[in-house]
Every structure is written in C-alpha cells, then in structure tokens.
Design a protein around this motif. Structure first.
Motif, PDB file in Angstrom:
ATOM      1  N   GLN A 163       0.193  -2.841 -20.306  1.00 41.29           N
ATOM      2  CA  GLN A 163      -0.592  -2.743 -19.279  1.00 41.29           C
ATOM      3  C   GLN A 163      -0.244  -1.683 -18.521  1.00 41.29           C
ATOM      4  O   GLN A 163       0.762  -1.397 -18.103  1.00 41.29           O
ATOM      5  N   ARG A 164      -1.399  -0.825 -17.803  1.00 44.65           N
ATOM      6  CA  ARG A 164      -1.014  -0.005 -16.993  1.00 44.65           C
ATOM      7  C   ARG A 164      -0.640  -0.328 -15.325  1.00 44.65           C
ATOM      8  O   ARG A 164      -0.975  -1.445 -15.202  1.00 44.65           O
ATOM      9  N   ASP A 165       0.163   0.394 -14.890  1.00 41.32           N
ATOM     10  CA  ASP A 165       0.876   0.122 -13.624  1.00 41.32           C
ATOM     11  C   ASP A 165      -0.246   0.372 -12.568  1.00 41.32           C
ATOM     12  O   ASP A 165      -0.461   1.860 -12.352  1.00 41.32           O
ATOM     13  N   ARG A 166      -1.192  -0.494 -11.695  1.00 41.83           N
ATOM     14  CA  ARG A 166      -2.087   0.117 -10.833  1.00 41.83           C
ATOM     15  C   ARG A 166      -1.622   0.857  -9.962  1.00 41.83           C
ATOM     16  O   ARG A 166      -2.451   1.419  -8.841  1.00 41.83           O
ATOM     17  N   ARG A 167      -0.164   0.616  -9.629  1.00 43.99           N
ATOM     18  CA  ARG A 167       0.225   1.509  -8.403  1.00 43.99           C
ATOM     19  C   ARG A 167       0.617   2.926  -8.640  1.00 43.99           C
ATOM     20  O   ARG A 167       1.119   3.436  -7.508  1.00 43.99           O
ATOM     21  N   MET A 168       0.277   3.234  -9.635  1.00 45.71           N
ATOM     22  CA  MET A 168       0.739   4.545 -10.332  1.00 45.71           C
ATOM     23  C   MET A 168       0.123   5.653  -9.334  1.00 45.71           C
ATOM     24  O   MET A 168       0.756   6.569  -8.837  1.00 45.71           O
ATOM     25  N   ARG A 169      -1.111   5.659  -9.057  1.00 41.69           N
ATOM     26  CA  ARG A 169      -1.822   6.579  -8.366  1.00 41.69           C
ATOM     27  C   ARG A 169      -1.381   6.759  -7.175  1.00 41.69           C
ATOM     28  O   ARG A 169      -1.207   7.748  -6.821  1.00 41.69           O
ATOM     29  N   GLU A 170      -1.323   5.750  -6.115  1.00 44.13           N
ATOM     30  CA  GLU A 170      -0.824   5.927  -5.021  1.00 44.13           C
ATOM     31  C   GLU A 170       0.326   5.995  -4.756  1.00 44.13           C
ATOM     32  O   GLU A 170       0.848   6.996  -3.963  1.00 44.13           O
ATOM     33  N   MET A 171       1.358   5.705  -5.823  1.00 50.42           N
ATOM     34  CA  MET A 171       2.919   6.053  -5.893  1.00 50.42           C
ATOM     35  C   MET A 171       3.093   7.450  -6.069  1.00 50.42           C
ATOM     36  O   MET A 171       3.660   8.370  -5.027  1.00 50.42           O
ATOM     37  N   VAL A 172       2.213   8.105  -6.928  1.00 50.27           N
ATOM     38  CA  VAL A 172       2.298   9.671  -6.977  1.00 50.27           C
ATOM     39  C   VAL A 172       1.618  10.582  -6.125  1.00 50.27           C
ATOM     40  O   VAL A 172       2.371  11.392  -5.436  1.00 50.27           O
ATOM     41  N   LEU A 173       0.662  10.027  -5.501  1.00 48.94           N
ATOM     42  CA  LEU A 173      -0.135  10.762  -4.408  1.00 48.94           C
ATOM     43  C   LEU A 173       0.858  10.789  -3.265  1.00 48.94           C
ATOM     44  O   LEU A 173       0.840  12.084  -2.502  1.00 48.94           O
ATOM     45  N   THR A 174       1.283   9.622  -3.014  1.00 52.32           N
ATOM     46  CA  THR A 174       2.068   9.763  -1.559  1.00 52.32           C
ATOM     47  C   THR A 174       3.418  10.422  -1.895  1.00 52.32           C
ATOM     48  O   THR A 174       3.743  11.284  -0.778  1.00 52.32           O
ATOM     49  N   ALA A 175       4.043  10.288  -3.094  1.00 53.83           N
ATOM     50  CA  ALA A 175       5.368  11.282  -3.293  1.00 53.83           C
ATOM     51  C   ALA A 175       4.956  12.735  -3.169  1.00 53.83           C
ATOM     52  O   ALA A 175       5.883  13.422  -2.786  1.00 53.83           O
ATOM     53  N   TYR A 176       3.775  13.140  -3.589  1.00 50.68           N
ATOM     54  CA  TYR A 176       3.492  14.645  -3.340  1.00 50.68           C
ATOM     55  C   TYR A 176       2.702  15.082  -2.009  1.00 50.68           C
ATOM     56  O   TYR A 176       2.066  15.867  -2.112  1.00 50.68           O
ATOM     57  N   GLU A 177       2.723  14.017  -1.232  1.00 52.01           N
ATOM     58  CA  GLU A 177       2.203  14.155   0.277  1.00 52.01           C
ATOM     59  C   GLU A 177       0.593  14.628   0.245  1.00 52.01           C
ATOM     60  O   GLU A 177       0.269  15.261   0.883  1.00 52.01           O
ATOM     61  N   TYR A 178      -0.027  13.932  -0.913  1.00 54.30           N
ATOM     62  CA  TYR A 178      -1.493  14.223  -0.888  1.00 54.30           C
ATOM     63  C   TYR A 178      -1.970  15.504  -1.153  1.00 54.30           C
ATOM     64  O   TYR A 178      -2.834  15.960  -0.472  1.00 54.30           O
ATOM     65  N   GLN A 179      -1.217  16.173  -1.929  1.00 55.42           N
ATOM     66  CA  GLN A 179      -1.598  17.698  -2.163  1.00 55.42           C
ATOM     67  C   GLN A 179      -1.440  18.044  -3.649  1.00 55.42           C
ATOM     68  O   GLN A 179      -0.326  17.537  -4.204  1.00 55.42           O
ATOM     69  N   PRO A 209       5.452   6.843 -19.352  1.00 57.89           N
ATOM     70  CA  PRO A 209       5.771   5.515 -18.265  1.00 57.89           C
ATOM     71  C   PRO A 209       4.786   5.956 -17.084  1.00 57.89           C
ATOM     72  O   PRO A 209       4.629   7.022 -16.872  1.00 57.89           O
ATOM     73  N   ASP A 210       4.536   4.919 -16.474  1.00 50.42           N
ATOM     74  CA  ASP A 210       3.809   4.967 -15.110  1.00 50.42           C
ATOM     75  C   ASP A 210       4.926   5.056 -13.961  1.00 50.42           C
ATOM     76  O   ASP A 210       5.119   4.179 -13.272  1.00 50.42           O
ATOM     77  N   ASP A 211       5.471   6.280 -13.895  1.00 47.79           N
ATOM     78  CA  ASP A 211       6.576   6.291 -12.935  1.00 47.79           C
ATOM     79  C   ASP A 211       6.607   7.799 -12.477  1.00 47.79           C
ATOM     80  O   ASP A 211       5.887   8.651 -12.980  1.00 47.79           O
ATOM     81  N   LEU A 212       7.323   7.931 -11.307  1.00 50.31           N
ATOM     82  CA  LEU A 212       7.105   9.296 -10.851  1.00 50.31           C
ATOM     83  C   LEU A 212       7.791  10.412 -11.497  1.00 50.31           C
ATOM     84  O   LEU A 212       7.139  11.480 -11.548  1.00 50.31           O
ATOM     85  N   GLU A 213       8.675  10.257 -12.574  1.00 50.54           N
ATOM     86  CA  GLU A 213       9.210  11.172 -13.215  1.00 50.54           C
ATOM     87  C   GLU A 213       8.281  11.500 -14.391  1.00 50.54           C
ATOM     88  O   GLU A 213       8.551  12.544 -15.037  1.00 50.54           O
ATOM     89  N   ASN A 214       7.168  11.082 -14.543  1.00 49.54           N
ATOM     90  CA  ASN A 214       6.141  11.438 -15.450  1.00 49.54           C
ATOM     91  C   ASN A 214       4.893  11.667 -14.797  1.00 49.54           C
ATOM     92  O   ASN A 214       3.845  11.825 -15.324  1.00 49.54           O
ATOM     93  N   GLY A 215       4.943  11.818 -13.483  1.00 51.89           N
ATOM     94  CA  GLY A 215       3.636  11.876 -12.705  1.00 51.89           C
ATOM     95  C   GLY A 215       3.507  13.113 -11.977  1.00 51.89           C
ATOM     96  O   GLY A 215       4.481  13.586 -11.347  1.00 51.89           O
ATOM     97  N   LEU A 216       2.279  13.724 -11.982  1.00 53.39           N
ATOM     98  CA  LEU A 216       2.179  14.806 -10.958  1.00 53.39           C
ATOM     99  C   LEU A 216       0.826  14.714 -10.098  1.00 53.39           C
ATOM    100  O   LEU A 216      -0.315  14.062 -10.641  1.00 53.39           O
ATOM    101  N   CYS A 217       0.723  15.141  -8.893  1.00 51.23           N
ATOM    102  CA  CYS A 217      -0.516  14.941  -8.057  1.00 51.23           C
ATOM    103  C   CYS A 217      -1.209  16.039  -8.310  1.00 51.23           C
ATOM    104  O   CYS A 217      -0.564  17.323  -8.250  1.00 51.23           O
ATOM    105  N   LEU A 218      -2.453  16.380  -8.916  1.00 54.60           N
ATOM    106  CA  LEU A 218      -3.151  17.272  -9.315  1.00 54.60           C
ATOM    107  C   LEU A 218      -4.426  16.973  -8.670  1.00 54.60           C
ATOM    108  O   LEU A 218      -5.291  16.091  -8.833  1.00 54.60           O
ATOM    109  N   CYS A 219      -5.381  18.297  -8.437  1.00 50.42           N
ATOM    110  CA  CYS A 219      -6.709  18.399  -8.152  1.00 50.42           C
ATOM    111  C   CYS A 219      -7.380  17.975  -9.556  1.00 50.42           C
ATOM    112  O   CYS A 219      -6.941  18.266 -10.453  1.00 50.42           O
TER     113      CYS A 219
END
Length: 301
Positions: A163-179, A209-219
């Motif tokens: 099951q995907r972690d639905r918090r992933m998007r908000e977690m990553v965007l927040t970590a990269y300060e929405y840029q 994994p659905d975690d910050l070490e595998n996530g990038l905020c990208l346009c």
C-alpha cells in the motif's frame, strides 16, 4: 481462474532490482490489439518494430530484442505462439520467428474471459501499469500501445500488493519547501502548490520506499524527464547531488536549452537543513535502470 492475479505474477528476470518490463510491454500491446480486434493475430515480422520501439522507449538502457518476450510470455499461460509448421514458438531467435511466420495472441481461455467480462481488460491493464511503471508514465504508455482504458474499472484486490503511503507527497514537498529540486520552480494558486510533484527516485513498483531518502520535489516537466531517463542524479560535493542530463536528449529550441540542457552539472536543491538527501542506493538504481546513455558535460554560465 484469476486472470488479474496471474497478470500480477508474470515471471520476469530480476536481479538486484533490475527492471525487465519486456513481458508487461508485450502484454499491454496484446491487450490493446485484442481491444481493437479480438480475433487478430500478431505476426512477429509485422509487430517487431512496434515492440522494439516500446522496449527502447520504456525499457531500461540495456537493449533486448522483442523476440525475447514474444517467446517467453508463453510460459505465463496468457499468450500462445504458432508458426507455419504448427503450434509452438521456435525460440528467441529473430530470424527463426521471422522465417517461420510466427504469430502470437492471447490464449483462447483468456480471450473467452475478456469477452465474458469486458472490464477485466481494464483491471489487468492497471496491474501491469502499477507493478511495472511509475504513475507519471501510465497515460502516455496507454497511448503508445493504443489502449483506451476505461476509468470505471480500476480496482485490484491482491493481498500481496504493497500500500502506498498517502503522506508521501506532502512529506516530500514540505521537505523541499515547495520548490523543484532541479529548477527552483515554486508556483501556487492561492495557497495551493501547482505543478509540483513528489518523484520516487527508485520507482515504487521496484521496491522504492515512500520516504524522504527516496523522494524529490520536482515540477511536472522535470518529473516526467526524470522518469524518462533524460535527467538523473550524479555525485556532488559532500551530501549534495548534481543534475545529470542525457547526451541522448536533443532539443534545439531556446526553451529546451533553458529548461533542460543548461541543468547539466548544476547542484540539486536539497531538502531543509537536518533532513537527509537521496540515499546513494536509490540514486544508483535510477542511474543504472532509468537514466539513458551518458551524461552531458557541465554547462558553463
């Protein structure tokens, strides 16, 4: 027979997280052709170029002949091959498949099931897409194979699905300060970010994994180019990464140069202080399994 579960369990070559989407791509292509003409056979010599194009576009960098899935998909019980000599595939040799007039299609049992339950085609397609490709490519991949996917049937019941972690998007965007980590884009409509997405470096379909070490905020643009292998992540100073741009990418317009080519060698905009950047293992997976060809040299200002 549970055709959805059988679709989810296609036997694929795998080692160390390597991608092998050859069978899923052929299966998607075959489902599309069934949708267009349920009784149509796919003569290898006729569809070879289509399959070769799909493998080049959506497969990993190491090229494989379409003869491989054309022969081996038979073992999964969803595909059959016959030649001018009779039933059975002559093997994985391109010459043999061409010269014997080899033709393939979905098995009679599967064709009958699809006729009895038309939405089954949509459910099987969803499985093939979800388990083998990131969501950003699903729409264009359906277009590439010619599938018209009904939105009404999207459910998949399988106890084995993660099951995907639905918090992933908000977690990553927040970590990269929405840029965007590549270009700095930070557009909003009111207070709502627009055109920003959470990208998995190692694809979720391949145990990312659905975690910050595998996530990038990208346009949206750079997310698509990242998933297509045009852009990648290279080593930089300390924990920073630098942007890779594939030499295979061709863009002569000012926009292509400004939004893609000039990114080569630039440092990636990292997450907030105190948060860990992309893990080396995930970055290495993307470089070996998704990034296309060799990186361009760094551009000069």
């Amino acid at each position: 027979m549970d055709w959805v579960e059988r679709t989810a369990q296609l036997r694929q070559w795998t080692r160390g997280g390597a991608r092998a989407p050859h069978k899923p791509l052929l299966f998607l292509y075959a489902l599309s052709r069934f949708q267009q003409d349920a009784d149509d056979e796919l003569r290898y010599s006729t569809v070879e170029q289509d399959l070769r194009r799909l493998l080049a576009e959506y497969g990993p960098g190491n090229r494989t002949t379409p003869a491989y899935p054309f022969h081996h998909l038979v073992s999964d019980g969803v595909w059959e091959v016959r030649t001018e000599r009779g039933p059975g595939s002559p093997g994985t040799g391109v010459t043999e498949l061409r010269e014997t007039g080899a033709a393939g299609r979905l098995t009679p049992e599967l064709r009958a099931a699809l006729r009895r339950d038309p939405p089954l085609l949509g459910r099987m397609t969803r499985v093939l897409l979800d388990l083998n490709f990131p969501p950003s490519l699903h729409g264009e991949l359906c277009e590439a194979v010619g599938l018209e996917l009904e939105e009404a049937e999207t459910g998949l019941v399988s106890a084995k699905r993660r099951q995907r972690d639905r918090r992933m998007r908000e977690m990553v965007l927040t970590a990269y300060e929405y840029q965007c980590a590549f270009c700095g884009y930070d557009g909003r409509i009111g207070t709502v970010p627009v055109g920003l997405e959470a990208a998995h470096v190692r694809w979720w379909a391949f145990d990312g994994p659905d975690d910050l070490e595998n996530g990038l905020c990208l346009c949206s643009l750079h997310h698509k180019l990242f998933d297509k292998g045009v852009l990648g992540l290279g080593e930089g100073r300390g924990e920073a990464h630098r942007i890779l741009v594939s030499q295979s990418f061709v863009g002569r317009s000012t926009a292509a140069r400004e939004h893609v080519i000039t990114l080569a060698g630039r440092p990636v905009i990292g997450p907030q202080s105190g948060l860990r950047p992309i893990a080396a293992a995930h970055r290495s997976w993307h470089t070996s399994q998704v990034f296309q060809g060799s990186p361009r040299p760094a551009t000069t200002a």
